[in-house]
Design a protein around this motif. Structure first.
Motif, PDB file in Angstrom:
ATOM      1  N   LYS A  51      34.576  45.869  36.065  1.00 30.81           N
ATOM      2  CA  LYS A  51      34.557  45.060  37.519  1.00 30.81           C
ATOM      3  C   LYS A  51      36.021  43.757  37.654  1.00 30.81           C
ATOM      4  N   THR A  61      36.366  32.728  44.421  1.00 29.80           N
ATOM      5  CA  THR A  61      34.602  32.430  44.341  1.00 29.80           C
ATOM      6  C   THR A  61      33.529  32.934  44.116  1.00 29.80           C
ATOM      7  N   GLY A  62      33.862  33.555  42.575  1.00 25.11           N
ATOM      8  CA  GLY A  62      32.981  34.331  41.799  1.00 25.11           C
ATOM      9  C   GLY A  62      32.589  35.699  42.222  1.00 25.11           C
ATOM     10  N   GLU A  63      32.903  36.109  43.221  1.00 25.03           N
ATOM     11  CA  GLU A  63      32.189  37.086  43.632  1.00 25.03           C
ATOM     12  C   GLU A  63      32.368  38.747  42.789  1.00 25.03           C
ATOM     13  N   VAL A  64      31.730  39.435  42.343  1.00 26.90           N
ATOM     14  CA  VAL A  64      31.934  40.351  41.357  1.00 26.90           C
ATOM     15  C   VAL A  64      31.786  41.567  42.411  1.00 26.90           C
ATOM     16  N   TRP A 115      26.578  40.999  37.969  1.00 21.06           N
ATOM     17  CA  TRP A 115      26.862  43.006  38.075  1.00 21.06           C
ATOM     18  C   TRP A 115      26.019  44.438  37.614  1.00 21.06           C
ATOM     19  N   GLU A 151      36.755  40.075  39.181  1.00 22.22           N
ATOM     20  CA  GLU A 151      35.723  38.716  39.613  1.00 22.22           C
ATOM     21  C   GLU A 151      37.110  38.017  40.812  1.00 22.22           C
ATOM     22  N   ASP A 152      36.921  37.751  41.822  1.00 15.25           N
ATOM     23  CA  ASP A 152      36.997  36.975  42.629  1.00 15.25           C
ATOM     24  C   ASP A 152      37.484  35.501  42.164  1.00 15.25           C
ATOM     25  N   GLU A 153      38.274  35.187  41.464  1.00 13.71           N
ATOM     26  CA  GLU A 153      38.722  33.885  41.228  1.00 13.71           C
ATOM     27  C   GLU A 153      38.109  32.620  41.726  1.00 13.71           C
ATOM     28  N   HIS A 162      33.076  46.018  42.694  1.00 14.21           N
ATOM     29  CA  HIS A 162      33.152  47.064  41.826  1.00 14.21           C
ATOM     30  C   HIS A 162      34.568  47.512  41.898  1.00 14.21           C
TER      31      HIS A 162
END
Length: 147
Positions: A33, A39-42, A85, A35-37, A44
């Motif tokens: 996975k 937003t923290g969004e995972v 995740w 991670e958007d630095e 995939h």
């Protein structure tokens, strides 16, 4: 199938062996996975750990995996509840949240291949990290691995 339906008991009462037996063999947790630095969004991907056998969706050296993949996690009930995740279908997550296992889970169905037939595994949908190239080229929506 066993008479003792241990998988229906609260996870706090399970032995380590019983907890480990909850794994449905989907292989989804073995995918990388990002991670958007900001937003923290995972994010995939369909890129699998080098130890994942893509024909079976099982780790090829589970017992010694941390020697080859030091950041491989041992899932605990606490982690299963906290990791954003883990897929919604993950048996560890389901049982940690006191939810039932799906009908295709081998403990319910008695069939280890049911997870693959239900389209709930990475079999036929993932590529090994040893062949993938840039991981950014392998971004997929999380539902890519659902049925």
């Amino acid at each position: 199938m066993t008479e003792d339906r241990f998988w229906e008991r609260p996870v706090a009462t399970l032995s380590r062996e019983q907890w480990e037996a909850l794994c449905d063999g989907c292989g989804k947790c073995c995918l990388h996975k990002l991670e958007d630095e900001d937003t923290g969004e995972v994010i995939h991907t369909n890129v699998a750990c080098k130890l994942l056998d893509l024909r079976t969706a099982r780790c090829s050296d589970y017992k010694h995996r941390r020697a080859y993949v030091p950041d491989c996690l041992r899932l605990t009930p606490r982690l299963a509840r906290e990791l954003p995740w883990l897929p919604e279908t993950c048996a560890y997550r389901l049982r940690a949240d006191n939810k039932s296992l799906p009908d295709w889970h081998y403990l319910v169905s008695g069939d280890r291949e049911a997870v693959h037939r239900a389209g709930q595994s990475v079999v036929g949908k993932a590529v090994s990290e040893t062949l993938a190239g840039p991981i950014e080229d392998h971004i997929v929506p999380p539902e890519h691995f659902d049925g």
